[in-house]
Each structure stands twice: as C-alpha cells, then as structure tokens.
Design a protein around this motif. Structure first.
Motif, PDB file in Angstrom:
ATOM      1  N   LEU A  14     -14.038  60.099  -1.582  1.00  0.00           N
ATOM      2  CA  LEU A  14     -14.960  60.422  -2.331  1.00  0.00           C
ATOM      3  C   LEU A  14     -15.675  59.702  -2.648  1.00  0.00           C
ATOM      4  O   LEU A  14     -17.282  59.108  -2.110  1.00  0.00           O
ATOM      5  N   ALA A  15     -15.779  58.532  -3.051  1.00  0.00           N
ATOM      6  CA  ALA A  15     -16.006  57.261  -3.493  1.00  0.00           C
ATOM      7  C   ALA A  15     -16.823  56.617  -2.431  1.00  0.00           C
ATOM      8  O   ALA A  15     -18.134  56.097  -1.420  1.00  0.00           O
ATOM      9  N   SER A  16     -15.908  56.875  -0.953  1.00  0.00           N
ATOM     10  CA  SER A  16     -16.874  56.095   0.107  1.00  0.00           C
ATOM     11  C   SER A  16     -17.592  56.508   0.951  1.00  0.00           C
ATOM     12  O   SER A  16     -18.193  56.082   1.261  1.00  0.00           O
ATOM     13  N   ALA A  17     -17.066  58.343   1.165  1.00  0.00           N
ATOM     14  CA  ALA A  17     -18.218  58.887   1.089  1.00  0.00           C
ATOM     15  C   ALA A  17     -19.543  58.729   0.539  1.00  0.00           C
ATOM     16  O   ALA A  17     -20.254  58.994   1.676  1.00  0.00           O
ATOM     17  N   LEU A  18     -19.458  59.088  -0.734  1.00  0.00           N
ATOM     18  CA  LEU A  18     -20.256  59.187  -1.178  1.00  0.00           C
ATOM     19  C   LEU A  18     -21.845  58.166  -0.685  1.00  0.00           C
ATOM     20  O   LEU A  18     -23.003  57.675  -0.864  1.00  0.00           O
ATOM     21  N   THR A  19     -20.592  57.073  -0.653  1.00  0.00           N
ATOM     22  CA  THR A  19     -21.529  55.372  -1.111  1.00  0.00           C
ATOM     23  C   THR A  19     -22.319  55.639   1.044  1.00  0.00           C
ATOM     24  O   THR A  19     -23.056  55.152   1.374  1.00  0.00           O
ATOM     25  N   ALA A  21     -22.390  57.894   2.046  1.00  0.00           N
ATOM     26  CA  ALA A  21     -24.355  58.908   2.901  1.00  0.00           C
ATOM     27  C   ALA A  21     -25.218  58.649   2.271  1.00  0.00           C
ATOM     28  O   ALA A  21     -26.350  58.927   2.829  1.00  0.00           O
ATOM     29  N   ALA A  22     -25.168  57.962   0.852  1.00  0.00           N
ATOM     30  CA  ALA A  22     -26.305  57.063   0.262  1.00  0.00           C
ATOM     31  C   ALA A  22     -27.213  55.794   1.124  1.00  0.00           C
ATOM     32  O   ALA A  22     -28.146  56.332   1.171  1.00  0.00           O
ATOM     33  N   ARG A  25     -28.820  57.560   3.732  1.00  0.00           N
ATOM     34  CA  ARG A  25     -29.992  58.381   3.175  1.00  0.00           C
ATOM     35  C   ARG A  25     -30.973  57.237   3.093  1.00  0.00           C
ATOM     36  O   ARG A  25     -32.048  57.558   3.407  1.00  0.00           O
TER      37      ARG A  25
END
Length: 86
Positions: A14-19, A21-22, A25
């Motif tokens: 989850l942390a990898s996916a959020l990183t 995505a950020a 973006r």
C-alpha cells in the motif's frame, strides 16, 4: 505465512502504491510534455551509441611461469587435528 507477515506485506504494498501514485500526480504531466518540449528546441543533440564486445581475459594462473605451490589445508582444534585435503 503468518497473519502478521501478511499484514506487513500488505502495508508495504500500500505504501509503495501510494508513493507511485503521488509521483505520477506530481511529475506525470511534465514527463508527458517532455517530448514536445524537446521537439521545440532549436538546437539538436545527436547521440551515437557504440557497442563493444567484452573479450574474456586469461586468468592469472595461465600467466604464471611456475605452477602455484599448494599448501595442504589443516584445521587444528585442541585435542584433534582434521586434514581437510583428504
């Protein structure tokens, strides 16, 4: 796999996916516009690539004039001697 390890793995994913995505973006629009910005440049830069084959080098043992002197390996322990060469 234990439940704890599975939870840690899921949190890391989850942390990898959020990183990712950020980062997309923040820099995605610039990355997509890079090709157009490079096409607008009046100067051009030509890159040429050359490939060199790696040739295997002879080992140092092949370059020796005399054969290497081998010392038999011995393991000494208080009260016992073990010969590793045997």
């Amino acid at each position: 796999m234990t439940a704890f390890a599975a939870c840690i793995f899921a949190l890391a994913a989850l942390a990898s996916a959020l990183t990712i995505a950020a980062t997309l973006r923040r820099h995605g629009a610039d990355a997509l516009a890079l090709r157009a910005r490079l096409a607008e440049c009046p100067e051009t830069l030509v890159l040429t690539w050359k490939v060199m084959e790696r040739v295997p080098l002879p080992t140092l043992a092949a370059l020796r004039k005399r054969p290497a002197r081998r010392i038999p390996a011995r393991l000494e322990w208080p009260g016992a001697t073990i010969d590793l060469a045997a």
